[in-house]
Design an enzyme around this catalytic site. Structure first.
Site, mmCIF file in Angstrom:
data_model
loop_
_atom_site.group_PDB
_atom_site.id
_atom_site.type_symbol
_atom_site.label_atom_id
_atom_site.label_comp_id
_atom_site.label_asym_id
_atom_site.label_seq_id
_atom_site.Cartn_x
_atom_site.Cartn_y
_atom_site.Cartn_z
ATOM 1 N N GLY A 1 37.206 35.442 35.397
ATOM 2 C CA GLY A 1 36.694 36.528 36.233
ATOM 3 C C GLY A 1 35.314 36.937 35.733
ATOM 4 N N GLY B 1 32.640 39.028 38.003
ATOM 5 C CA GLY B 1 32.980 40.340 38.585
ATOM 6 C C GLY B 1 32.118 41.438 37.985
ATOM 7 N N GLN B 2 32.358 42.676 38.443
ATOM 8 C CA GLN B 2 31.543 43.811 37.966
ATOM 9 C C GLN B 2 31.636 43.934 36.447
ATOM 10 O OE1 GLN B 2 33.077 47.742 38.697
ATOM 11 N NE2 GLN B 2 31.043 48.684 38.652
ATOM 12 N N LEU B 3 32.856 43.911 35.919
ATOM 13 C CA LEU B 3 33.043 44.011 34.457
ATOM 14 C C LEU B 3 32.812 42.644 33.807
ATOM 15 C CD1 LEU B 3 34.052 45.439 31.872
ATOM 16 C CD2 LEU B 3 36.392 44.973 32.645
ATOM 17 N N ASP C 1 35.003 31.510 37.010
ATOM 18 C CA ASP C 1 35.276 32.397 38.139
ATOM 19 C C ASP C 1 35.379 31.536 39.382
ATOM 20 O OD1 ASP C 1 35.747 34.652 39.709
ATOM 21 O OD2 ASP C 1 34.325 35.835 38.552
ATOM 22 N N ASP D 1 41.782 28.915 38.627
ATOM 23 C CA ASP D 1 42.475 29.983 39.348
ATOM 24 C C ASP D 1 43.602 30.436 38.433
ATOM 25 O OD1 ASP D 1 43.808 30.382 42.645
ATOM 26 O OD2 ASP D 1 44.432 31.298 40.749
ATOM 27 N N TYR E 1 48.041 47.859 43.024
ATOM 28 C CA TYR E 1 47.148 47.620 41.878
ATOM 29 C C TYR E 1 47.672 48.371 40.651
ATOM 30 C CZ TYR E 1 42.789 48.289 39.166
ATOM 31 O OH TYR E 1 41.827 48.356 38.183
ATOM 32 N N LYS F 1 49.207 46.897 37.201
ATOM 33 C CA LYS F 1 48.579 47.218 35.912
ATOM 34 C C LYS F 1 49.614 47.835 34.957
ATOM 35 C CE LYS F 1 44.408 45.687 36.424
ATOM 36 N NZ LYS F 1 43.963 44.518 35.625
HETATM 37 C C1 VAH Z 1 39.416 50.871 41.415
HETATM 38 N N1 VAH Z 1 37.411 50.655 40.035
HETATM 39 O O1 VAH Z 1 38.840 51.761 42.009
HETATM 40 C C2 VAH Z 1 38.850 50.446 40.041
HETATM 41 C C3 VAH Z 1 39.459 51.255 38.925
HETATM 42 C C4 VAH Z 1 40.115 53.525 38.121
HETATM 43 C C5 VAH Z 1 39.579 52.737 39.255
HETATM 44 O O2 VAH Z 1 40.661 50.743 38.532
HETATM 45 O O3 VAH Z 1 40.377 50.320 41.849
#
Ligand code: VAH
Length: 314
Positions: free
Chosen positions: A6, A9-11, A32, A50, A140, A144
């Site tokens: 990844g 990506g942003q991070l 990526d 992947d 999400y 997590k």
């Molecule tokens: C999101 N930028 O908005 C991520 C993050 C705390 C937010 O996990 O899904």
């Protein structure tokens, strides 16, 4: 060798740059998906990788003699609500593949990002602590939170040194974010810099925990460098820097761009944001490994307004 999955990506992009600066170009193997690599394609060695393709992942780990893995590929909160099945597959099976192969091939350290999205409406709104109620309301957040317990399981059962941080919303100017609920705090700067009005997809008084990317990258490298014995949290550390509402951020932007205007048209992301804490308590990270943020809201505004690149339309 360090594998970054990844990496565009942003991070991922900024962590990859920081890791190359710290350990040397050749020590970092960046991966990526082609569709995400785009502008940074020159940095990526494996575009087919992947996280759900365990056999290919195994081949890369063995071929490249990987000793550390940073797994940053994920489907974020807003995108995840549009495709829950995909979000679960990528976020969960991707992690399980990495954890399993890391044990099989004695990978020394693994980093995996969690998020304040593990908290929910029952969590404390202010100063939400390390062990506060975690009842996530998004796929999400569920992925997590589940992932955090898998990380702890692999640490306790197999001794895998996997480390994790619950990032707040991340703000950066080098790579655009994708599919997050906190991304208004990035989009707003592109409009402000272009002299345009910004229509925010959250209500003006929606306070959320945020952090500038440089703080997030430093926290990650500090955590990964910390002596094992200092780590007391093997799910994921709360991490905090600032908290603000869209209205407070607009006010801070007007100190730099006096004519900046904002309007509010909340969409489906409002409900996601309403379930998250407004501020986070990160005392355990500060005590265990000396975490300390450097960028406050005004510093973030200044650095973003200085560095965001746009073609001025007016
Ligand atoms: C999101 N930028 O908005 C991520 C993050 C705390 C937010 O996990 O899904």
């Amino acid at each position: 060798r360090i594998l970054v999955i990844g990496a565009c990506g942003q991070l991922g992009h900024e962590l990859t740059v920081a890791l190359k600066n710290k350990y040397g170009e050749k020590a970092i193997i960046a991966c990526d998906r082609l569709e995400y690599a785009k502008a940074n394609i020159k940095d990526v060695k494996y575009v087919k990788l992947d996280v759900m393709d365990k056999a290919y992942l195994q081949l890369v780990i063995v071929e490249e003699r990987i000793t550390q893995i940073y797994l940053l590929a994920a489907v974020l909160s807003a995108s995840g609500e549009k495709d829950p099945g995909m979000a679960w597959q990528v976020n969960m099976n991707g992690l399980l593949n990495v954890l399993d192969l890391s044990v099989s091939y004695q990978v020394e350290k693994v980093f995996w990002p969690s998020s304040i999205a593990v908290f929910g409406p029952e969590s404390p709104k202010e100063d939400c602590g390390q062990n506060a109620f975690t009842i996530p309301t998004t796929v999400y957040g569920i992925s997590k939170l589940s992932g955090e317990y898998w990380c702890r399981y692999y640490f306790e059962k197999f001794g895998l040194d996997v480390r994790s941080l619950r990032y707040p919303g991340l703000i950066s100017y080098k790579t655009l974010p994708g599919g997050g609920t906190t991304d208004y705090a990035v989009d707003i700067f592109y409009k402000a810099k272009a002299g345009e009005k910004y229509t925010c997809f959250l209500k003006s008084d929606t306070a959320l925990p945020m952090m500038f990317m440089d703080d997030a990258v430093k926290a990650t490298l500090d955590l990964m460098e910390t002596q094992k014995e200092n780590i007391s949290i093997r799910t994921s550390y709360n991490l905090a820097a600032v908290s603000f509402t869209p209205s407070e951020l607009a006010t801070a932007i007007r100190k730099v761009e006096p004519n900046f205007e904002i309007s509010y048209e909340p969409d489906f992301r409002q409900e996601i944001a309403d379930g998250w804490p407004a501020s986070i308590n990160d005392n355990v990270a500060r005590e265990d490994w000396g975490w300390l943020p450097r960028f406050g809201t005004d510093e973030i505004v200044n650095v973003m307004m200085e560095n965001v690149k746009v073609e001025k339309t007016s």
